[in-house]
Write a protein that holds these residues in place. Structure first.
Motif, PDB file in Angstrom:
ATOM      1  N   UNK A 111     -15.128  -6.137  -1.931  1.00 21.94           N
ATOM      2  CA  UNK A 111     -15.545  -6.278  -3.312  1.00 21.94           C
ATOM      3  C   UNK A 111     -14.819  -5.345  -4.265  1.00 21.94           C
ATOM      4  N   UNK A 112     -15.236  -5.319  -5.520  1.00 25.70           N
ATOM      5  CA  UNK A 112     -14.572  -4.493  -6.537  1.00 25.70           C
ATOM      6  C   UNK A 112     -14.501  -3.016  -6.168  1.00 25.70           C
ATOM      7  N   UNK A 113     -15.477  -2.530  -5.417  1.00 24.76           N
ATOM      8  CA  UNK A 113     -15.501  -1.106  -5.058  1.00 24.76           C
ATOM      9  C   UNK A 113     -14.321  -0.714  -4.169  1.00 24.76           C
ATOM     10  N   UNK A 114     -13.724  -1.695  -3.487  1.00 26.63           N
ATOM     11  CA  UNK A 114     -12.610  -1.393  -2.598  1.00 26.63           C
ATOM     12  C   UNK A 114     -11.250  -1.437  -3.263  1.00 26.63           C
ATOM     13  N   UNK A 115     -11.207  -1.866  -4.517  1.00 28.16           N
ATOM     14  CA  UNK A 115      -9.928  -2.012  -5.225  1.00 28.16           C
ATOM     15  C   UNK A 115      -9.214  -0.665  -5.319  1.00 28.16           C
ATOM     16  N   UNK A 116      -7.949  -0.667  -4.941  1.00 22.59           N
ATOM     17  CA  UNK A 116      -7.058   0.491  -4.955  1.00 22.59           C
ATOM     18  C   UNK A 116      -7.434   1.557  -3.932  1.00 22.59           C
ATOM     19  N   UNK A 117      -8.474   1.314  -3.146  1.00 26.25           N
ATOM     20  CA  UNK A 117      -8.755   2.197  -2.013  1.00 26.25           C
ATOM     21  C   UNK A 117      -8.003   1.711  -0.774  1.00 26.25           C
ATOM     22  N   UNK A 118      -7.899   0.392  -0.643  1.00 22.15           N
ATOM     23  CA  UNK A 118      -7.147  -0.195   0.454  1.00 22.15           C
ATOM     24  C   UNK A 118      -5.656  -0.249   0.100  1.00 22.15           C
ATOM     25  N   UNK A 119      -4.823  -0.107   1.104  1.00 23.36           N
ATOM     26  CA  UNK A 119      -3.377  -0.249   0.937  1.00 23.36           C
ATOM     27  C   UNK A 119      -2.839  -0.954   2.189  1.00 23.36           C
ATOM     28  N   UNK A 120      -1.532  -1.244   2.202  1.00 29.36           N
ATOM     29  CA  UNK A 120      -0.915  -1.991   3.300  1.00 29.36           C
ATOM     30  C   UNK A 120       0.338  -1.261   3.759  1.00 29.36           C
ATOM     31  N   UNK A 121       0.438  -1.006   5.060  1.00 30.14           N
ATOM     32  CA  UNK A 121       1.624  -0.380   5.664  1.00 30.14           C
ATOM     33  C   UNK A 121       2.174  -1.298   6.748  1.00 30.14           C
ATOM     34  N   UNK A 122       3.435  -1.091   7.104  1.00 29.56           N
ATOM     35  CA  UNK A 122       4.022  -1.881   8.181  1.00 29.56           C
ATOM     36  C   UNK A 122       3.309  -1.584   9.499  1.00 29.56           C
ATOM     37  N   UNK A 123       3.274  -2.573  10.367  1.00 28.89           N
ATOM     38  CA  UNK A 123       2.643  -2.426  11.680  1.00 28.89           C
ATOM     39  C   UNK A 123       3.585  -1.726  12.652  1.00 28.89           C
ATOM     40  N   UNK A 124       3.049  -1.211  13.742  1.00 33.63           N
ATOM     41  CA  UNK A 124       3.915  -0.566  14.741  1.00 33.63           C
ATOM     42  C   UNK A 124       5.036  -1.461  15.258  1.00 33.63           C
ATOM     43  N   UNK A 125       4.719  -2.742  15.494  1.00 30.06           N
ATOM     44  CA  UNK A 125       5.725  -3.678  16.000  1.00 30.06           C
ATOM     45  C   UNK A 125       5.532  -5.025  15.329  1.00 30.06           C
ATOM     46  N   UNK A 126       6.627  -5.794  15.117  1.00 33.10           N
ATOM     47  CA  UNK A 126       6.477  -7.140  14.562  1.00 33.10           C
ATOM     48  C   UNK A 126       5.632  -8.010  15.491  1.00 33.10           C
TER      49      UNK A 126
END
Length: 440
Positions: A298-313
């Protein structure tokens, strides 16, 4: 889109390609309509039916409406079954009966090998359709829907290259880096390093939180990075001694017994609530999970979550659209299937629904190349997932792929994680479950 819902570019710019596909679509309709009952009375409209499971996103992204504007004589009607484990048995029943089928039927990646090897003659060969070029798709995606005799029964829709979604606020409180590039380097190359980061998180974890959601999630993220998992390239079942299964099982057991997981089962209500409550700090996430996280956190999670590359494809998820030969409007269905899966439409679907295309030409299009997700701190999701897609190994898919995977993720791993059963006993339970499925 495919959760339990990645050659050369087309010649010319995207607009030219779209116009070409549209023109070919009209031509195909005109040349074939009278052969298979595609049209009704003069001046009538053809209703093309589509059977899907989960959320494919075509309707939500406005692609059906766009196609109907381009083809005023066509109406699209979609029927949706929530879960693939309900949808797929029904599809098999209708195929056997030769009736009750939609003009287009979706097939999930875990089922496509079974369909291509046992039911190929019941589907149109889409490699022969006008506007279809094999080189538009990732090689491994095209191969998954191609039968031994060369018939290609499905056109690839989305794929599921894996990244890691993480909570920046929880990482910071645990004394870990929060910059996505730095975070990705912490575990680069090895899921074992991901668990090492989890142990570092556990030492200073904010009260009431754990590192990740489930051991089954770690198992899935690891197992889908291997070309040979449950079957080898000769088609033999190797799940007992498979290095991929053994390595992924060990990771899942470590996570389960090491206090790194929230001991949740994915896609159930407690898992949904854990997103909202900030219960865990990271999760292996294919692109289709981004929308899920946004909805549940929900809105409370906005900008708290991010995305990084995984260890392996790795690839977790993805689907195909097929055209059953017993459908009422085969020519119109083929035309629509070709249009929906063209690189231009796959790019639009990513822009509106976060479904990563299986057509590499889409990755160079601005809608994908320049994409940033504002909910996830402006993460360059187009770049992250496209790079992962290019490096996914050619996956070997066997006939009982889904049943075997489910025996580990839904039976054996929860026994260790939630019931405290020994890994040895849980492994035996999985083998027994699998033996029953494979011998059916």
């Amino acid at each position: 889109m495919s959760a339990p819902v990645g050659g050369p570019r087309r010649p010319g710019p995207a607009g030219v390609a779209l116009a070409t596909v549209t023109a070919l679509a009209v031509a195909l309709l005109g040349s074939c309509a009278r052969d298979d009952g595609d049209t009704g009375p003069a001046g009538g409209r053809t209703t093309v039916t589509i059977g899907t499971f989960g959320v494919f996103g075509y309707k939500q992204a406005g692609l059906y409406a766009e196609y109907e504007r381009l083809h005023p004589d066509v109406t699209i009607k979609e029927s949706v079954i929530e879960r693939n484990d309900t949808y797929y048995p029904q599809l098999l029943t209708h195929l056997a009966a030769g009736s009750g089928l939609s003009d287009i039927q979706a097939v999930e990646v875990g089922n496509i090998h079974d369909v291509a090897t046992t039911q190929a003659d019941r589907f149109e060969d889409l490699s022969r359709a006008r506007g279809v070029h094999k080189g538009d798709w990732l090689d491994w995606k095209w191969a998954q829907a191609t039968a031994a005799g060369g018939r290609t029964i499905g056109l690839g829709t989305d794929i599921g290259p894996i990244a890691v979604c993480y909570r920046k606020d929880l990482f910071q409180k645990a004394g870990l880096p929060t910059d996505r590039e730095h975070v990705g380097r912490l575990w680069a190359g090895d899921w074992q390093k991901y668990l090492d980061v989890g142990r570092a998180y556990r030492r200073h974890a904010p009260s009431g939180t754990v590192f990740t959601d489930s051991a089954a999630g770690i198992y899935n993220a690891s197992i889908h990075g291997y070309a040979e998992r449950y079957y080898n390239r000769r088609g033999r079942a190797v799940y007992r001694k498979s290095p991929a299964v053994r390595a992924s099982w060990r990771l899942a057991v470590q996570a389960a017994r090491g206090g790194l997981t929230a001991r949740l089962k994915q896609f159930e209500k407690p898992w949904d609530q854990a997103f909202a409550n900030g219960r865990f700090a990271s999760v292996a996430c294919p692109p289709w999970m981004l929308g899920y996280i946004k909805e549940k956190a929900g809105p409370a999670g906005k900008d708290k979550w991010d995305v990084a590359t995984a260890p392996r494809p790795a690839n977790w998820g993805g689907s195909f659209v097929t055209v059953p030969r017993a459908g009422r409007h085969r020519a119109a269905a083929v035309t629509l299937a070709v249009w929906l899966t063209a690189p231009e439409q796959q790019a639009k679907l990513f822009d509106r629904q976060a479904s990563i295309p299986s057509t590499p030409a889409s990755y160079a299009m601005p809608l994908v190349r320049d994409a940033r997700n504002p909910y996830f701190g402006g993460a360059p999701t187009g770049r992250i997932f496209a790079e992962a897609a290019r490096n996914i190994p050619t996956l070997v898919i066997g006939p009982k792929e889904q049943q075997i995977g489910t025996a580990f993720t839904d039976v054996a791993i929860p026994q260790v994680e939630q019931q405290g059963r020994s890994p040895r006993a849980a492994w035996k339970a999985a083998q027994k479950e699998i033996d029953n499925a494979v011998d059916e």
